[in-house]
Design a protein around this motif. Structure first.
Motif, PDB file in Angstrom:
ATOM      1  N   VAL A  25       0.821  -1.210   0.000  1.00  0.00           N
ATOM      2  CA  VAL A  25       0.000   0.000   0.000  1.00  0.00           C
ATOM      3  C   VAL A  25       0.856   1.263   0.000  1.00  0.00           C
ATOM      4  O   VAL A  25       0.596   2.199  -0.752  1.00  0.00           O
ATOM      5  CB  VAL A  25      -0.969   0.004   1.212  1.00  0.00           C
ATOM      6  CG1 VAL A  25      -1.709   1.313   1.309  1.00  0.00           C
ATOM      7  CG2 VAL A  25      -1.942  -1.167   1.114  1.00  0.00           C
ATOM      8  N   LYS A  26       1.895   1.295   0.813  1.00  0.00           N
ATOM      9  CA  LYS A  26       2.709   2.498   0.973  1.00  0.00           C
ATOM     10  C   LYS A  26       3.474   2.879  -0.296  1.00  0.00           C
ATOM     11  O   LYS A  26       3.628   4.057  -0.598  1.00  0.00           O
ATOM     12  CB  LYS A  26       3.699   2.268   2.112  1.00  0.00           C
ATOM     13  CG  LYS A  26       4.206   3.512   2.766  1.00  0.00           C
ATOM     14  CD  LYS A  26       5.022   3.132   3.994  1.00  0.00           C
ATOM     15  CE  LYS A  26       5.012   4.270   4.979  1.00  0.00           C
ATOM     16  NZ  LYS A  26       5.743   3.956   6.190  1.00  0.00           N
ATOM     17  N   THR A  27       3.956   1.871  -1.046  1.00  0.00           N
ATOM     18  CA  THR A  27       4.808   2.153  -2.201  1.00  0.00           C
ATOM     19  C   THR A  27       4.167   1.835  -3.547  1.00  0.00           C
ATOM     20  O   THR A  27       4.653   2.277  -4.580  1.00  0.00           O
ATOM     21  CB  THR A  27       6.110   1.334  -2.107  1.00  0.00           C
ATOM     22  OG1 THR A  27       5.778  -0.070  -2.187  1.00  0.00           O
ATOM     23  CG2 THR A  27       6.855   1.635  -0.830  1.00  0.00           C
ATOM     24  N   GLY A  28       3.126   1.027  -3.549  1.00  0.00           N
ATOM     25  CA  GLY A  28       2.515   0.585  -4.796  1.00  0.00           C
ATOM     26  C   GLY A  28       3.299  -0.532  -5.471  1.00  0.00           C
ATOM     27  O   GLY A  28       2.928  -1.009  -6.532  1.00  0.00           O
ATOM     28  N   GLN A  29       4.384  -0.975  -4.841  1.00  0.00           N
ATOM     29  CA  GLN A  29       5.225  -2.027  -5.401  1.00  0.00           C
ATOM     30  C   GLN A  29       4.506  -3.370  -5.340  1.00  0.00           C
ATOM     31  O   GLN A  29       3.839  -3.688  -4.355  1.00  0.00           O
ATOM     32  CB  GLN A  29       6.539  -2.104  -4.631  1.00  0.00           C
ATOM     33  CG  GLN A  29       7.506  -3.116  -5.170  1.00  0.00           C
ATOM     34  CD  GLN A  29       8.829  -3.085  -4.409  1.00  0.00           C
ATOM     35  OE1 GLN A  29       9.060  -2.236  -3.566  1.00  0.00           O
ATOM     36  NE2 GLN A  29       9.690  -4.040  -4.708  1.00  0.00           N
ATOM     37  N   ILE A  30       4.660  -4.172  -6.390  1.00  0.00           N
ATOM     38  CA  ILE A  30       4.078  -5.508  -6.421  1.00  0.00           C
ATOM     39  C   ILE A  30       5.189  -6.502  -6.121  1.00  0.00           C
ATOM     40  O   ILE A  30       6.283  -6.418  -6.690  1.00  0.00           O
ATOM     41  CB  ILE A  30       3.417  -5.785  -7.781  1.00  0.00           C
ATOM     42  CG1 ILE A  30       2.215  -4.840  -7.949  1.00  0.00           C
ATOM     43  CG2 ILE A  30       2.994  -7.250  -7.883  1.00  0.00           C
ATOM     44  CD1 ILE A  30       1.505  -4.937  -9.257  1.00  0.00           C
ATOM     45  N   GLU A  31       4.914  -7.425  -5.200  1.00  0.00           N
ATOM     46  CA  GLU A  31       5.917  -8.415  -4.816  1.00  0.00           C
ATOM     47  C   GLU A  31       5.253  -9.710  -4.403  1.00  0.00           C
ATOM     48  O   GLU A  31       4.053  -9.749  -4.122  1.00  0.00           O
ATOM     49  CB  GLU A  31       6.793  -7.882  -3.679  1.00  0.00           C
ATOM     50  CG  GLU A  31       6.032  -7.474  -2.445  1.00  0.00           C
ATOM     51  CD  GLU A  31       6.920  -6.803  -1.399  1.00  0.00           C
ATOM     52  OE1 GLU A  31       6.847  -7.242  -0.237  1.00  0.00           O
ATOM     53  OE2 GLU A  31       7.663  -5.870  -1.733  1.00  0.00           O
TER      54      GLU A  31
END
Length: 82
Positions: A25-31
């Motif tokens: 949520v904080k960065t929008g990064q998908i992992e």
């Protein structure tokens, strides 16, 4: 903390894991993240026997966050990784 007694009886002491694709949520990064089932106390933890099996339900972290306003995963579940 997960109840060791519950997992020992229900799953030979092993918490069921899975790998999920999530968006932070904080960065929008998908992992991809290794996630484990959690125990939700249906009627809270303040009763006479809060860890009784009738007061517990197994949920994935995002399911737990959906039913418990104090639980926040920090990510959004997207899909299972196989």
């Amino acid at each position: 903390m997960l109840s060791p007694r519950y997992w020992n009886i229900m799953n030979s002491g092993k918490v069921p894991p899975g790998t999920a694709k999530v968006m932070v949520v904080k960065t929008g990064q998908i992992e991809d993240r290794l996630v484990s089932k959690e125990l939700h106390h249906i009627n809270g933890r303040t009763g006479a026997d809060p860890h009784n099996f009738t007061n517990l339900v197994k949920l994935w972290p995002w399911e737990h966050a959906a039913v418990d306003p104090s639980r926040n995963t920090g990510y959004i579940f997207l899909e299972w990784v196989h």
